[in-house]
Design an enzyme around this catalytic site. Structure first.
Site, PDB file in Angstrom:
ATOM      1  N   GLY A 129       4.362   7.209  -2.100  1.00 38.64           N
ATOM      2  CA  GLY A 129       4.815   7.940  -0.923  1.00 38.64           C
ATOM      3  C   GLY A 129       4.980   7.054   0.295  1.00 38.64           C
ATOM      4  O   GLY A 129       5.955   7.184   1.057  1.00 38.64           O
ATOM      5  N   CYS A 168      -8.537   6.863   1.342  1.00 35.21           N
ATOM      6  CA  CYS A 168      -8.691   8.324   1.369  1.00 35.21           C
ATOM      7  C   CYS A 168     -10.150   8.661   1.080  1.00 35.21           C
ATOM      8  O   CYS A 168     -10.468   9.386   0.145  1.00 35.21           O
ATOM      9  CB  CYS A 168      -7.746   9.005   0.386  1.00 35.21           C
ATOM     10  SG  CYS A 168      -7.843   8.397  -1.316  1.00 35.21           S
ATOM     11  N   ASP A 201       1.786  -3.117  -7.312  1.00 33.88           N
ATOM     12  CA  ASP A 201       0.653  -2.384  -7.882  1.00 33.88           C
ATOM     13  C   ASP A 201       0.287  -3.046  -9.201  1.00 33.88           C
ATOM     14  O   ASP A 201       1.135  -3.644  -9.869  1.00 33.88           O
ATOM     15  CB  ASP A 201       0.999  -0.905  -8.103  1.00 33.88           C
ATOM     16  CG  ASP A 201      -0.259  -0.045  -8.209  1.00 33.88           C
ATOM     17  OD1 ASP A 201      -0.720   0.448  -7.156  1.00 33.88           O
ATOM     18  OD2 ASP A 201      -0.778   0.117  -9.324  1.00 33.88           O
ATOM     19  N   ASP A 236      -1.753  -8.164 -10.049  1.00 32.85           N
ATOM     20  CA  ASP A 236      -3.043  -7.984  -9.404  1.00 32.85           C
ATOM     21  C   ASP A 236      -2.907  -8.531  -7.986  1.00 32.85           C
ATOM     22  O   ASP A 236      -2.623  -9.718  -7.790  1.00 32.85           O
ATOM     23  CB  ASP A 236      -4.128  -8.745 -10.174  1.00 32.85           C
ATOM     24  CG  ASP A 236      -5.527  -8.468  -9.647  1.00 32.85           C
ATOM     25  OD1 ASP A 236      -5.685  -8.242  -8.427  1.00 32.85           O
ATOM     26  OD2 ASP A 236      -6.475  -8.495 -10.451  1.00 32.85           O
TER      27      ASP A 236
END
Length: 434
Positions: free
Chosen positions: A255, A366, A271, A297
């Site tokens: 996102g 998060c 990623d 990585d």
């Protein structure tokens, strides 16, 4: 659960839902991991039954403590886990969904017979759920918001106090709305009118009951993507400019990469997981946006030239996402975050190393845990004293209570209660002097 594939319709969805509950509460597997298994509980189901099974399992977990309170008076001892989860699911269906009790009881007894045909479990399930039905939805509605599991709750309360955790539990009890980020933020008014959405102060659109996401206007055209309003703030904090070279260091599911690309930046999305990047590739195709995708990585990534800006939304305990992932409180050990915080520190050091002098870095997690937020930034600045922390208080729509003394954002699930809550996030912005 054996034999579930022989059932069809609602019963097959119920069987799969119980299997998902067993996976979380017995085998310590997340719902997401089970849903993605090629031979998992949902593998043999059609689209409608898959969605129903996921929904039943998710909402039963959200209200698990209330289910247990409803069942408690009728159980001298907890039954073994699979039967217990059949009872919990039946309780949720009768009390929260107000399904016809005779149908729910009959289906639950069938599931108990499949689970253990030679035991007294089917009779127990029949008797207990009939008693639950007698108490009915009225007793359910009179119950307080379900509490979080004790170990998880204790870990949060040690940091935030009982009053704040109770407010988080109230937020956790409600099905969260769906937030959208727009490819063209200037078109928010038009899309809000078309979708019947609320424009949040931070610019995201919020839908209360969207139905099937892929059927909504603008989906096929790639005009928007699903992204919690809190998560969207990390890319806004980076303030990407057209033509800047920007690195999204832990990009999946993507996102934030889409936000950066929509702002006109030249984005590299990195990623470690090719599988997790599949969704990003699909969304780039759907939206018509572009980014260079790198599978690596991040700790070993040494690009040339250096980047103008880096966004690091680091792996974390994800404790801030309990509104959307009610399985998570049953899977996380908040007493030991050593491994994940060490990874975050290593990623922060790598992010600093690939940032050009004069560049900007945003670190986000998060998480509701200071060890993965405030403490992590303080330690990074001690290792890299040249870094300057920048205040995010002036971002559009930011409430004063969200801003820490150092100028970072500390978001919690109990914020915006009148609007349906917000994921918990920590977001900090750093600058690397020339």
């Amino acid at each position: 659960m054996t034999g579930s594939a022989a059932h069809t319709g609602p019963t097959s969805a119920r069987a799969a839902a119980v299997a998902l509950l067993n996976g979380v509460l017995v085998d310590q597997l997340s719902l997401a991991d089970q849903v993605g298994q090629a031979k998992g509980p949902l593998a043999s189901l059609g689209t409608g039954d898959r969605a129903r099974a996921q929904r039943l399992a998710t909402e039963t977990l959200r209200h698990l403590r209330t289910c247990d309170q409803m069942l408690g008076p009728f159980l001298r001892l907890p039954p073994y886990p699979e039967i217990h989860n059949i009872l919990r699911l039946g309780t949720y269906e009768i009390c929260a969904l107000r399904e016809a009790p005779h149908g729910v009881v009959s289906a639950a007894v069938d599931l108990a017979r499949v689970a253990d045909p030679r035991s007294k479990a089917p009779g127990l399930v029949n008797a207990v759920l009939r008693r639950v039905a007698e108490r009915g939805p009225e007793a359910w509605e009179a119950a307080p918001p379900p509490s979080l599991p004790k170990p998880f709750r204790k870990g949060l309360a040690a940091i935030w106090g009982n009053k704040t955790v109770r407010a988080m539990e109230e937020a956790q009890a409600a099905v969260p709305p769906v937030d959208l980020s727009l490819r063209d933020p200037a078109s928010a008014g038009d899309w809000a009118a078309l979708l019947g959405a609320e424009i949040l102060p931070t610019g995201s659109l919020r839908l209360r009951d969207p139905g099937r996401i892929s059927a909504l206007p603008g989906y096929d055209a790639g005009a928007w993507w699903v992204q919690d309003a809190a998560a969207a703030l990390a890319a806004q904090a980076l303030a990407p400019q057209p033509g800047e070279r920007v690195l999204d260091l832990c990009a999946a599911p993507g996102g934030k990469t889409l936000q950066l690309a929509a702002a006109g930046a030249e984005v590299t999305a990195l990623d470690i997981s090719e599988g997790r990047l599949a969704r990003l590739r699909q969304n780039l195709d759907r939206t018509g946006l572009s980014a260079e995708i790198v599978v690596a990585d991040a700790r070993d990534y040494t690009p040339e030239p250096l980047f103008d800006a880096v966004l690091l939304d680091a792996p974390c305990s994800a404790t801030g996402t309990i509104r959307r992932h009610p399985d998570l409180p049953y899977l996380r050990d908040l007493a030991d975050l050593t491994e994940v915080t060490a990874l975050q520190a290593a990623l922060l050091d790598r992010a600093v190393s690939v940032l050009r002098p004069g560049g900007r870095l945003v670190f986000a997690t998060c998480s509701l845990m200071p060890a993965e937020g405030e403490d992590q930034i303080a330690a990074a600045r001690a290792r890299h004293p040249e870094l300057v922390q920048q205040s995010l208080a002036d971002l559009p729509g930011i409430a004063t209570e969200w801003v820490t003394e150092a100028g970072a954002l500390r978001l919690r699930p109990d914020f915006w209660p009148e609007r349906g809550g917000l994921d918990g996030f920590f977001i900090a912005a750093l600058a690397k002097p020339v």
